[in-house]
Design a protein around this motif. Structure first.
Motif, PDB file in Angstrom:
ATOM      1  N   UNK A  97       0.830  -1.210   0.000  1.00 21.29           N
ATOM      2  CA  UNK A  97       0.000   0.000   0.000  1.00 21.29           C
ATOM      3  C   UNK A  97       0.865   1.261   0.000  1.00 21.29           C
ATOM      4  N   UNK A  98       1.947   1.251   0.754  1.00 19.64           N
ATOM      5  CA  UNK A  98       2.870   2.392   0.748  1.00 19.64           C
ATOM      6  C   UNK A  98       3.534   2.530  -0.617  1.00 19.64           C
ATOM      7  N   UNK A  99       3.950   1.391  -1.173  1.00 21.59           N
ATOM      8  CA  UNK A  99       4.601   1.417  -2.489  1.00 21.59           C
ATOM      9  C   UNK A  99       3.650   1.957  -3.551  1.00 21.59           C
ATOM     10  N   UNK A 100       2.383   1.541  -3.495  1.00 24.43           N
ATOM     11  CA  UNK A 100       1.385   1.993  -4.473  1.00 24.43           C
ATOM     12  C   UNK A 100       1.177   3.507  -4.361  1.00 24.43           C
ATOM     13  N   UNK A 101       0.968   3.984  -3.133  1.00 25.73           N
ATOM     14  CA  UNK A 101       0.742   5.414  -2.926  1.00 25.73           C
ATOM     15  C   UNK A 101       1.961   6.224  -3.375  1.00 25.73           C
ATOM     16  N   UNK A 102       3.145   5.729  -3.049  1.00 30.87           N
ATOM     17  CA  UNK A 102       4.367   6.435  -3.431  1.00 30.87           C
ATOM     18  C   UNK A 102       4.555   6.433  -4.944  1.00 30.87           C
ATOM     19  N   UNK A 103       4.253   5.308  -5.599  1.00 30.16           N
ATOM     20  CA  UNK A 103       4.345   5.246  -7.061  1.00 30.16           C
ATOM     21  C   UNK A 103       3.379   6.241  -7.711  1.00 30.16           C
ATOM     22  N   UNK A 105       2.128   8.993  -6.358  1.00 30.60           N
ATOM     23  CA  UNK A 105       2.639  10.336  -6.057  1.00 30.60           C
ATOM     24  C   UNK A 105       3.774  10.696  -7.017  1.00 30.60           C
ATOM     25  N   UNK A 106       4.743   9.798  -7.138  1.00 29.62           N
ATOM     26  CA  UNK A 106       5.888  10.057  -8.017  1.00 29.62           C
ATOM     27  C   UNK A 106       5.453  10.258  -9.465  1.00 29.62           C
ATOM     28  N   UNK A 107       4.488   9.457  -9.924  1.00 31.98           N
ATOM     29  CA  UNK A 107       4.013   9.551 -11.305  1.00 31.98           C
ATOM     30  C   UNK A 107       3.278  10.860 -11.561  1.00 31.98           C
ATOM     31  N   UNK A 108       2.447  11.304 -10.605  1.00 31.88           N
ATOM     32  CA  UNK A 108       1.759  12.592 -10.745  1.00 31.88           C
ATOM     33  C   UNK A 108       2.790  13.710 -10.790  1.00 31.88           C
ATOM     34  N   UNK A 131      -2.976   9.066 -12.671  1.00 30.82           N
ATOM     35  CA  UNK A 131      -2.298   8.772 -11.406  1.00 30.82           C
ATOM     36  C   UNK A 131      -2.849   9.585 -10.246  1.00 30.82           C
ATOM     37  N   UNK A 132      -3.308  10.803 -10.508  1.00 31.58           N
ATOM     38  CA  UNK A 132      -3.925  11.599  -9.442  1.00 31.58           C
ATOM     39  C   UNK A 132      -5.211  10.923  -8.962  1.00 31.58           C
ATOM     40  N   UNK A 146       1.828   8.547   0.774  1.00 31.56           N
ATOM     41  CA  UNK A 146       3.061   8.231   0.048  1.00 31.56           C
ATOM     42  C   UNK A 146       4.270   8.654   0.883  1.00 31.56           C
ATOM     43  N   UNK A 147       5.385   8.040   0.614  1.00 25.46           N
ATOM     44  CA  UNK A 147       6.586   8.258   1.420  1.00 25.46           C
ATOM     45  C   UNK A 147       6.974   9.722   1.606  1.00 25.46           C
ATOM     46  N   UNK A 148       6.917  10.567   0.562  1.00 26.11           N
ATOM     47  CA  UNK A 148       7.324  11.968   0.782  1.00 26.11           C
ATOM     48  C   UNK A 148       6.449  12.707   1.796  1.00 26.11           C
ATOM     49  N   UNK A 149       5.243  12.222   2.036  1.00 25.05           N
ATOM     50  CA  UNK A 149       4.337  12.896   2.958  1.00 25.05           C
ATOM     51  C   UNK A 149       4.308  12.268   4.342  1.00 25.05           C
ATOM     52  N   UNK A 150       5.032  11.208   4.537  1.00 24.70           N
ATOM     53  CA  UNK A 150       5.065  10.574   5.857  1.00 24.70           C
ATOM     54  C   UNK A 150       5.849  11.444   6.819  1.00 24.70           C
TER      55      UNK A 150
END
Length: 156
Positions: A97-103, A105-108, A131-132, A146-150
């Protein structure tokens, strides 16, 4: 509809926000809620292809502001159930789930920074929109951030 405010050079619409919607002070919505609404509106209805580069730049500004606000610890959008589970999980315990959210985020983020002409901007808007929607839907359904927002837990 444009509203002229002395000292303010751009209208609400230029940022993808409507001046007829209630403001945060009257509806309880936060600036983050307004930003998510503006991003959704721009990416779902990007307008004419001839204006794709300008629309892409607007969406990027809104996303960048949302990103800065979340990274600085300001409230998450109220529609995101992820706000209930905002605390960070140690990196070795993060799952798909973290990987999906981070992917997403990165794609957007990457799509919104696409440079080029009308065709490249139009494609980037479509990709950013896909992606959004995935990221926003996941966060509405209580996906972890996503990881940048943790936010890393405070160490005592």
């Amino acid at each position: 509809m444009n509203i002229d405010v002395p000292g303010l050079s751009e209208s609400f619409e230029s940022f993808g926000l409507s001046s007829v919607h209630p403001t945060a002070s009257t509806s309880g919505a936060t600036r983050s809620d307004e930003l998510v609404e503006g991003i959704c509106r721009l990416l779902e209805h990007p307008g004419r292809p001839a204006h794709a580069a300008r629309t892409l730049a607007r969406a990027d500004r809104l996303f960048s502001e949302l990103d800065r606000r979340i990274r600085s610890g300001e409230p998450l959008p109220s529609t995101w159930l992820a706000s209930v589970v905002r605390s960070s999980v140690p990196p070795d315990e993060r799952g798909i789930a973290y990987d999906y959210a981070t992917h997403c985020y990165d794609s957007v983020s990457e799509a919104l920074r696409e440079a080029g002409g009308v065709v490249a901007a139009w494609r980037a808007l479509a990709e950013a929109g896909r992606y959004w929607r995935r990221l926003n839907d996941a966060l509405v359904e209580r996906s972890p951030l996503p990881e940048p927002w943790l936010r890393e837990p405070l160490r005592e």
